[in-house]
Design an enzyme around this catalytic site. Structure first.
Site, PDB file in Angstrom:
ATOM      1  N   PHE A 195       7.143  80.471  -2.107  1.00 55.58           N
ATOM      2  CA  PHE A 195       6.305  79.575  -1.830  1.00 55.58           C
ATOM      3  C   PHE A 195       6.073  79.882  -0.212  1.00 55.58           C
ATOM      4  O   PHE A 195       6.771  79.921   0.434  1.00 55.58           O
ATOM      5  CB  PHE A 195       6.690  78.355  -2.062  1.00 55.58           C
ATOM      6  CG  PHE A 195       6.188  77.759  -3.463  1.00 55.58           C
ATOM      7  CD1 PHE A 195       6.996  78.411  -4.719  1.00 55.58           C
ATOM      8  CD2 PHE A 195       5.193  76.905  -3.702  1.00 55.58           C
ATOM      9  CE1 PHE A 195       6.591  77.978  -5.794  1.00 55.58           C
ATOM     10  CE2 PHE A 195       4.789  76.457  -5.055  1.00 55.58           C
ATOM     11  CZ  PHE A 195       5.642  77.039  -6.014  1.00 55.58           C
ATOM     12  N   LYS A 229       9.656  89.646   2.184  1.00 56.00           N
ATOM     13  CA  LYS A 229      10.826  88.990   1.413  1.00 56.00           C
ATOM     14  C   LYS A 229      11.018  89.663   0.157  1.00 56.00           C
ATOM     15  O   LYS A 229      11.509  89.596  -0.734  1.00 56.00           O
ATOM     16  CB  LYS A 229      10.691  87.563   1.281  1.00 56.00           C
ATOM     17  CG  LYS A 229      10.447  86.553   2.657  1.00 56.00           C
ATOM     18  CD  LYS A 229      10.736  85.107   2.235  1.00 56.00           C
ATOM     19  CE  LYS A 229      10.814  84.421   3.526  1.00 56.00           C
ATOM     20  NZ  LYS A 229      11.116  83.211   3.590  1.00 56.00           N
ATOM     21  N   LYS A 265      30.020  58.003  12.231  1.00 48.87           N
ATOM     22  CA  LYS A 265      28.502  57.752  12.517  1.00 48.87           C
ATOM     23  C   LYS A 265      28.278  57.735  14.099  1.00 48.87           C
ATOM     24  O   LYS A 265      29.052  57.182  14.862  1.00 48.87           O
ATOM     25  CB  LYS A 265      28.216  56.213  12.159  1.00 48.87           C
ATOM     26  CG  LYS A 265      26.785  55.846  12.453  1.00 48.87           C
ATOM     27  CD  LYS A 265      26.326  54.465  11.860  1.00 48.87           C
ATOM     28  CE  LYS A 265      24.938  54.115  12.115  1.00 48.87           C
ATOM     29  NZ  LYS A 265      24.912  52.766  11.955  1.00 48.87           N
ATOM     30  N   LYS A 301       4.688  87.480   4.242  1.00 44.82           N
ATOM     31  CA  LYS A 301       5.661  86.942   3.658  1.00 44.82           C
ATOM     32  C   LYS A 301       6.258  87.629   2.497  1.00 44.82           C
ATOM     33  O   LYS A 301       7.120  87.998   2.214  1.00 44.82           O
ATOM     34  CB  LYS A 301       5.837  85.496   3.529  1.00 44.82           C
ATOM     35  CG  LYS A 301       7.087  84.641   3.465  1.00 44.82           C
ATOM     36  CD  LYS A 301       6.621  83.082   3.486  1.00 44.82           C
ATOM     37  CE  LYS A 301       6.303  82.702   4.955  1.00 44.82           C
ATOM     38  NZ  LYS A 301       6.038  81.392   5.149  1.00 44.82           N
ATOM     39  N   ASN A 357      13.033  66.974   4.872  1.00 43.06           N
ATOM     40  CA  ASN A 357      11.600  67.216   5.011  1.00 43.06           C
ATOM     41  C   ASN A 357      10.924  66.463   3.836  1.00 43.06           C
ATOM     42  O   ASN A 357      11.270  65.713   3.048  1.00 43.06           O
ATOM     43  CB  ASN A 357      11.315  68.624   4.842  1.00 43.06           C
ATOM     44  CG  ASN A 357      11.703  69.162   3.796  1.00 43.06           C
ATOM     45  OD1 ASN A 357      11.210  69.061   2.589  1.00 43.06           O
ATOM     46  ND2 ASN A 357      12.938  70.123   3.688  1.00 43.06           N
ATOM     47  N   ASP A 409      15.220  75.431   7.913  1.00 42.38           N
ATOM     48  CA  ASP A 409      15.308  76.598   8.649  1.00 42.38           C
ATOM     49  C   ASP A 409      16.708  76.400   9.396  1.00 42.38           C
ATOM     50  O   ASP A 409      17.336  77.487   9.551  1.00 42.38           O
ATOM     51  CB  ASP A 409      14.157  77.034   9.667  1.00 42.38           C
ATOM     52  CG  ASP A 409      13.090  77.555   8.537  1.00 42.38           C
ATOM     53  OD1 ASP A 409      13.285  77.917   7.452  1.00 42.38           O
ATOM     54  OD2 ASP A 409      11.767  77.028   9.037  1.00 42.38           O
TER      55      ASP A 409
HETATM   56  O1  C5P Z   1       9.452  81.752   5.699  1.00 42.68           O
HETATM   57  P1  C5P Z   1       9.233  80.382   4.990  1.00 42.68           P
HETATM   58  O2  C5P Z   1      10.054  79.308   5.277  1.00 42.68           O
HETATM   59  O3  C5P Z   1       7.782  80.106   5.359  1.00 42.68           O
HETATM   60  O4  C5P Z   1       9.244  80.766   3.417  1.00 42.68           O
HETATM   61  C1  C5P Z   1       8.903  79.960   2.416  1.00 42.68           C
HETATM   62  C2  C5P Z   1       9.932  80.621   1.176  1.00 42.68           C
HETATM   63  O5  C5P Z   1      11.117  80.841   1.470  1.00 42.68           O
HETATM   64  C3  C5P Z   1       9.894  79.397   0.041  1.00 42.68           C
HETATM   65  O6  C5P Z   1       9.808  79.980  -1.204  1.00 42.68           O
HETATM   66  C4  C5P Z   1      11.299  79.026   0.421  1.00 42.68           C
HETATM   67  O7  C5P Z   1      11.821  78.275  -0.691  1.00 42.68           O
HETATM   68  C5  C5P Z   1      12.055  80.138   0.949  1.00 42.68           C
HETATM   69  N1  C5P Z   1      12.877  79.975   1.937  1.00 42.68           N
HETATM   70  C6  C5P Z   1      14.348  79.952   1.916  1.00 42.68           C
HETATM   71  N2  C5P Z   1      15.312  80.053   2.877  1.00 42.68           N
HETATM   72  C7  C5P Z   1      15.025  79.416   3.890  1.00 42.68           C
HETATM   73  C8  C5P Z   1      13.648  79.031   3.927  1.00 42.68           C
HETATM   74  C9  C5P Z   1      12.647  79.257   3.346  1.00 42.68           C
HETATM   75  O8  C5P Z   1      14.706  80.669   0.577  1.00 42.68           O
HETATM   76  N3  C5P Z   1      16.008  79.278   4.887  1.00 42.68           N
END
Ligand code: C5P
Length: 414
Positions: free
Chosen positions: A340, A358, A305, A354, A226, A295
Site C-alpha cells: 500500500f 520493493k 513512566k 515503490k 498512527n 518508520d
Molecule cells: O515506504 P512506505 O512506508 O510508504 O510503504 C508503504 C508500504 O510498505 C505499506 O504496504 C506498508 O505496509 C509497508 N511498510 C513496511 N515496513 C515499514 C514501512 C512500510 O512493510 N517499515
C-alpha cells in the site's frame, strides 16, 4: 496503459446493502433455537434481502408465525394446504423464487427427512423442489448431534452439495454444555454471503494480510502510533475468506471483529509484525501489507513512566524500523506480493517507484489528503498499480468494496 473503469461484476456489488435484490427463503424448524432465527430474519431483511419464512408445525408451537411475518414482511407458511389464494402452488413458487435457501435452526428431524428424500410438509417439500443453494444450520443437543445417524445424514447432505454449518460449542437449552449451539448471526450471514456471491476465486490459496497501525512504546503508558484503523486490511481478509482462501490476519489492532473463517495473530510493534509476516511468508501464496508501519521506533523504552517533573524539555531518540515489505520483496519466490502507498502528493509517481523498489506485484495507492480516502474513514479512493506498468483508477467506495476489488484483481493476475 491507464484505465479508470470498473467491470460489471464489481459494479454489481457496489450496493449499499449486502443482500439487496436477493430472495432468501428461511425454513425454521422446531428447536429451542427457533427464537434466534428471528434475529437472523431481521438482519437479512435489514441488509436488503426479500425474506420468506416457512415454519414447521413444531416451530410454530415454539415461536408464533406472527413474529416471523412481522420481521420478514410476508405471510409465513406453515400448513401446506392452508391459505393458498392463488394458482401458483406455494411450495413451487417459493422454491423457484429462492436465490438462497436457509434452514435455521435445522433439527435432527429435518436433516434426516431431507437426507432421506422425505417431503411431507411445506418446508421439506419446498427444499426438495428448489434449485437454489441450501444452507443448513443444525442446532440441537450434543448427543443428538453426535449420533452417528445424524452425522451420516449431514454427510449425505454435504455430498449432494448442501452447505451444512458446524454448530458452536457452549451452553445448551437442555442445561448442558457441548457442541450443538446455534451459531452467531454474523457467522450465518457470512456463510450466506459466501454462497450467494463467492466465486471460489482463491480456493486453496494461503493468504497473509497485515492490518492496523503499529505502536512503538515510549514508556509503559505512551507510544508512537498512527491513525490507521485496520479496516482496510480486515476488509481484504474478509473478501479473501469469502473467495475460499485460507486467511491469516496479522493485526496491530484488537478493536475490530475478526471476519468469519479468518485466523488472527495479534502484534503490537514493527518488529513483532516483521517476525510474524516473515514466519508465514514462505508458506503463503499471497501476502498483503495493508498495515501502517511506523518508520521509526524509540531507541530505548523507559522502564518507568517518564515524569514531567524530571524534564523541562524531553528528547526522544528514534531509530529506523525495518521495511517489512521490502524484506518480503527480497525473498519472494512464488508469492504474489501487495503493498500500500498512502501519500499526500504525486501519488502515482511515488507508487510506481515503490512498486519497483520493493519488488511488488501490485500496489494500492491513495491520496490520504483527499476527503473520503485514507485513515480512519469508512471509504477509500484508490488506484491500483501493477508490475506490468498498467494501472486502474477507482472511484470512491467503502473499504469493504475496495477489499473485494483488490481480491478480484489479485485473482485475475495470479
Ligand atoms: O515506504 P512506505 O512506508 O510508504 O510503504 C508503504 C508500504 O510498505 C505499506 O504496504 C506498508 O505496509 C509497508 N511498510 C513496511 N515496513 C515499514 C514501512 C512500510 O512493510 N517499515
Amino acid at each position: 496503459m491507464e484505465r479508470s473503469l470498473m467491470n460489471g461484476a464489481i459494479e454489481n456489488r457496489m450496493q449499499k446493502f449486502m443482500f439487496e435484490g436477493k430472495h432468501i427463503v428461511v425454513g425454521i424448524t422446531g428447536g429451542i433455537a427457533a427464537y434466534k432465527a428471528a434475529e437472523l430474519v431481521s438482519q437479512l431483511r435489514q441488509r436488503g434481502a426479500d425474506v420468506h419464512c416457512i415454519m414447521t408445525t413444531h416451530a410454530a408451537k415454539l415461536v408464533s408465525p406472527i413474529t416471523f411475518g412481522e420481521l420478514s414482511g410476508h405471510d409465513v407458511t406453515v400448513d401446506m394446504f392452508a391459505n393458498i389464494s392463488h394458482w401458483d402452488v406455494e411450495h413451487i413458487a417459493l422454491a423457484r423464487l429462492a436465490d438462497l435457501f436457509l434452514i435455521a435452526p435445522a433439527t435432527a428431524n429435518i436433516i434426516g427427512k431431507v437426507a432421506c428424500g422425505i417431503a411431507d410438509d411445506m418446508l421439506s417439500t419446498t427444499v426438495m423442489a428448489t434449485k437454489a443453494p441450501v444452507l443448513v444450520v443444525p442446532a440441537m443437543n450434543t448427543n443428538m448431534y453426535e449420533n452417528p445417524i445424524v452425522q451420516r445424514n449431514i454427510q449425505t447432505l454435504r455430498e449432494v452439495g448442501y452447505t451444512v454449518m458446524e454448530p458452536e460449542e457452549g451452553h445448551l437449552a437442555c442445561n448442558t454444555s457441548g457442541k450443538g449451539r446455534f451459531p452467531k448471526t454474523e457467522a450465518i450471514l457470512a456463510a450466506a454471503e459466501k454462497l450467494l456471491f463467492g466465486r471460489h476465486l482463491l480456493r486453496g490459496k494461503k493468504v497473509i494480510v497485515s492490518a492496523g497501525g503499529t505502536q512503538e512504546n515510549i514508556d509503559p503508558v505512551r507510544y508512537i502510533g498512527n491513525r490507521s484503523s485496520g479496516r482496510m486490511g480486515y476488509a481484504i481478509a474478509r473478501a479473501a475468506a469469502m473467495e475460499d482462501a485460507d486467511v491469516t490476519l496479522v493485526s496491530c489492532t484488537k478493536e475490530l471483529p475478526v471476519p468469519e473463517g479468518v485466523s488472527v495473530c495479534y502484534v503490537q510493534n514493527a518488529r513483532e509484525l516483521k517476525k510474524e509476516m516473515d514466519a508465514r511468508f514462505e508458506d503463503s501464496d499471497i501476502a498483503i501489507m495493508a498495515a501502517a508501519v511506523s518508520d521509526y521506533r524509540t531507541k530505548t523504552e523507559a522502564k518507568q513512566k517518564i515524569k514531567k517533573e524530571a524534564h523541562d524539555a524531553l528528547q526522544i531518540e528514534l531509530e529506523l524500523n525495518p521495511d517489512i515489505l521490502y524484506g518480503l520483496g527480497q525473498k519472494k519466490t512464488h508469492q504474489f506480493l501487495v503493498g500500500f502507498a498512502a501519500e499526500t502528493n504525486d501519488v502515482i509517481e511515488h507508487g510506481k517507484e515503490k512498486l519497483v523498489r520493493k519488488n511488488l506485484d501490485m500496489l494500492v495507492a491513495n491520496d490520504v489528503s483527499q476527503k473520503g480516502a485514507g485513515f480512519n474513514v469508512e471509504t477509500n479512493i484508490a488506484s491500483i498499480l501493477y508490475r506490468d506498468h498498467t494501472m486502474e483508477q477507482f472511484p470512491i467506495m467503502t473499504k469493504e468494496e475496495l477489499g473485494r476489488v483488490i481480491v478480484e484483481k489479485i485473482a485475475e493476475r495470479l
